[in-house]
Design a protein around this motif. Sequence first.
Motif, PDB file in Angstrom:
ATOM      1  N   ASN A  45       3.118   0.381   7.487  1.00 29.35           N
ATOM      2  CA  ASN A  45       3.827   1.056   6.613  1.00 29.35           C
ATOM      3  C   ASN A  45       3.450   0.815   5.124  1.00 29.35           C
ATOM      4  O   ASN A  45       3.557   1.400   4.345  1.00 29.35           O
ATOM      5  CB  ASN A  45       5.428   0.916   7.090  1.00 29.35           C
ATOM      6  CG  ASN A  45       5.831   1.777   7.915  1.00 29.35           C
ATOM      7  OD1 ASN A  45       5.365   2.895   8.133  1.00 29.35           O
ATOM      8  ND2 ASN A  45       6.932   1.273   8.687  1.00 29.35           N
ATOM      9  N   THR A  46       3.392  -0.769   4.995  1.00 31.84           N
ATOM     10  CA  THR A  46       2.943  -1.133   3.675  1.00 31.84           C
ATOM     11  C   THR A  46       1.567  -0.615   3.211  1.00 31.84           C
ATOM     12  O   THR A  46       1.548  -0.411   1.940  1.00 31.84           O
ATOM     13  CB  THR A  46       2.769  -2.662   3.719  1.00 31.84           C
ATOM     14  OG1 THR A  46       4.089  -3.125   4.156  1.00 31.84           O
ATOM     15  CG2 THR A  46       2.538  -3.429   2.457  1.00 31.84           C
TER      16      THR A  46
ATOM     17  N   ASP B 258      -0.638   1.366  -2.766  1.00 30.12           N
ATOM     18  CA  ASP B 258      -1.149   1.920  -4.161  1.00 30.12           C
ATOM     19  C   ASP B 258      -0.012   1.587  -5.007  1.00 30.12           C
ATOM     20  O   ASP B 258      -0.204   1.475  -6.281  1.00 30.12           O
ATOM     21  CB  ASP B 258      -1.544   3.394  -4.256  1.00 30.12           C
ATOM     22  CG  ASP B 258      -0.452   4.294  -3.780  1.00 30.12           C
ATOM     23  OD1 ASP B 258       0.272   3.993  -2.961  1.00 30.12           O
ATOM     24  OD2 ASP B 258      -0.518   5.226  -4.369  1.00 30.12           O
ATOM     25  N   GLU B 259       1.154   1.447  -4.697  1.00 32.89           N
ATOM     26  CA  GLU B 259       2.339   1.392  -5.378  1.00 32.89           C
ATOM     27  C   GLU B 259       2.407  -0.015  -6.027  1.00 32.89           C
ATOM     28  O   GLU B 259       2.747  -0.409  -7.167  1.00 32.89           O
ATOM     29  CB  GLU B 259       3.704   1.492  -4.680  1.00 32.89           C
ATOM     30  CG  GLU B 259       4.077   2.883  -4.428  1.00 32.89           C
ATOM     31  CD  GLU B 259       5.486   2.959  -3.656  1.00 32.89           C
ATOM     32  OE1 GLU B 259       6.250   2.064  -3.645  1.00 32.89           O
ATOM     33  OE2 GLU B 259       5.755   3.931  -3.037  1.00 32.89           O
ATOM     34  N   PHE B 260       1.700  -0.951  -5.417  1.00 34.40           N
ATOM     35  CA  PHE B 260       1.472  -2.496  -5.903  1.00 34.40           C
ATOM     36  C   PHE B 260      -0.008  -2.644  -6.774  1.00 34.40           C
ATOM     37  O   PHE B 260      -0.155  -3.866  -6.844  1.00 34.40           O
ATOM     38  CB  PHE B 260       1.359  -3.370  -4.751  1.00 34.40           C
ATOM     39  CG  PHE B 260       2.825  -3.289  -3.630  1.00 34.40           C
ATOM     40  CD1 PHE B 260       3.816  -4.183  -3.962  1.00 34.40           C
ATOM     41  CD2 PHE B 260       2.961  -2.280  -2.703  1.00 34.40           C
ATOM     42  CE1 PHE B 260       5.020  -4.134  -3.348  1.00 34.40           C
ATOM     43  CE2 PHE B 260       4.432  -2.149  -2.204  1.00 34.40           C
ATOM     44  CZ  PHE B 260       5.190  -3.275  -2.469  1.00 34.40           C
ATOM     45  N   GLY B 261      -0.472  -1.656  -7.067  1.00 34.85           N
ATOM     46  CA  GLY B 261      -1.636  -1.610  -7.770  1.00 34.85           C
ATOM     47  C   GLY B 261      -2.828  -2.136  -7.129  1.00 34.85           C
ATOM     48  O   GLY B 261      -3.864  -2.626  -7.505  1.00 34.85           O
ATOM     49  N   ILE B 262      -2.834  -1.919  -5.752  1.00 35.51           N
ATOM     50  CA  ILE B 262      -3.898  -2.314  -4.699  1.00 35.51           C
ATOM     51  C   ILE B 262      -4.550  -0.905  -3.934  1.00 35.51           C
ATOM     52  O   ILE B 262      -3.968  -0.391  -3.502  1.00 35.51           O
ATOM     53  CB  ILE B 262      -3.463  -3.431  -3.720  1.00 35.51           C
ATOM     54  CG1 ILE B 262      -2.925  -4.560  -4.112  1.00 35.51           C
ATOM     55  CG2 ILE B 262      -4.619  -3.874  -2.754  1.00 35.51           C
ATOM     56  CD1 ILE B 262      -2.032  -5.343  -3.391  1.00 35.51           C
ATOM     57  N   GLY B 263      -5.834  -1.150  -4.209  1.00 38.89           N
ATOM     58  CA  GLY B 263      -6.555   0.210  -3.547  1.00 38.89           C
ATOM     59  C   GLY B 263      -7.194  -0.342  -2.363  1.00 38.89           C
ATOM     60  O   GLY B 263      -8.041  -1.337  -2.174  1.00 38.89           O
ATOM     61  N   VAL B 264      -6.817   0.444  -1.203  1.00 44.44           N
ATOM     62  CA  VAL B 264      -7.406   0.291   0.130  1.00 44.44           C
ATOM     63  C   VAL B 264      -8.286   1.455   0.645  1.00 44.44           C
ATOM     64  O   VAL B 264      -7.491   2.645   0.737  1.00 44.44           O
ATOM     65  CB  VAL B 264      -6.473  -0.150   1.275  1.00 44.44           C
ATOM     66  CG1 VAL B 264      -7.147  -0.293   2.710  1.00 44.44           C
ATOM     67  CG2 VAL B 264      -5.771  -1.470   0.871  1.00 44.44           C
TER      68      VAL B 264
END
Length: 466
Positions: A59-60, A65-71
């Motif tokens: 779920n995280t 992307d809300e946390f500025g992290i791209g996966v």
Amino acid sequence: MEKDIVVIGGGPGGYVAAIRAAQLGAKVTLIEMDKLGGTCLNRGCIPTKTLYRNAEILNTLKNIDEFGIGVSSYDVDVDKIQNRKRKVITQLTDGIAQLLKANGVEVINGKGRLIDSKTVGVSLVDGSELEIKTKNIIIATGSKPSMPPIEGADLPGIFTSEEILDFERIPEKLLIIGGGVIGMEFAGIFNAMGTKVTVIEYMPSILAQVDSDLTKRLSVSLKKRGIDIYTSTKVNKIEKDSEIYRIYCEGKKGELSFEGDCVLIAAGRTPVVDEINLKGIGVSFDRRGIKVDENYMTNIEGIYAIGDVNGISMLAHAASHQGIAAVEKIMGLKKENKNEYVPGCIFIFPEMSTVGITEDEAKEKGIPYKTSKFLFGANGKALALGEAEGMVKVIASAEDDIILGVHIMGPHASDLIHEGVLAVGSRMKCREISGIIHAHPTLSEAFAEAVMGINGEAIHMVPSKK
């Protein structure tokens, strides 16, 4: 050598009772026919919560992307998930075995049964028989999944809550019969893994024992996550055609049918009262479990029943609490301030927890009450975590300000509830809580604010219009 206590069943009630008895100087034997830790550790709480953690991470990742992290991509490896689950279980079961050994508890691997009020028979795994003389017996045989009388419920491939833990693939469409705690926890887990989940519940609401303020909000939240929920719906029949299951139901608007490649029956649990010779020696029981008094003693002197098997509260922590209480009664230890308030925790998204009376119960019983709700959307820590959904609801007596119930839906609800347990169990008044400093920024501030709101003193809440 005669034992002081023989415990039948090595789950969270049985093994805890055995350890506490040994601490108090009793000669104890614990009989377990399967694995130490019982249902909770091997086929229930622990494996489910291990899978819940997988779902939490997924779920995280969906909102990373809300946390500025791209996966860019990720995949789910079922074999590794199952290996991790087994590793957690093994570590805990090995730990229990060491604890029992260190406390001098004799552990026998076999199936226990009552011969008389002072004798326990054991069918050992090698086929031999054993008899143990004892002054007291504690029955802690637990429970098993209930199977409702639905046509087709015994079709091959249909899961119970224990069997689905060992899933080998992630289903495309999962149909869950039962919207109680077990059904809803699995709904959240498989929804996070990408499964299309449909929950069918006979009662008018999912999680019937939870305050309706919370379940209404949860239902809306789950629907947004793509979980379909059908309440007041009776399942009449299950059919299987090749690899597809069809469930035929009757709902508020007439006949319904659902299709899926996987079916989970989560219709609660039934006490294990068979094959231990209860009838043979006259122990009173019915379909709800073995009947016990306030000390968990049966109608026969010296025989006790704790945990799921007595049907009082089918929760692991309740079983452990009862086991300790029964042993201390046997050993002549007087306990003051007996607290029987049992917290309930539901590991769904968002988490839920509850203790004490609900608003629905207060209305039914005609108890004068006041309520206050504080939303996690106004809590700094919850916003920082990216988990601002939910609230803390407090119910207090309108006559003397005593806190009667605490209900939480939101981040870490299962951890936050314990301040509520202390408040309800100790019959604390709202002003006693509001006078305690709560650290900032923490989720616990939401509880403090909800309590302060009972008397219109919450700081971070818009005052209600009089």
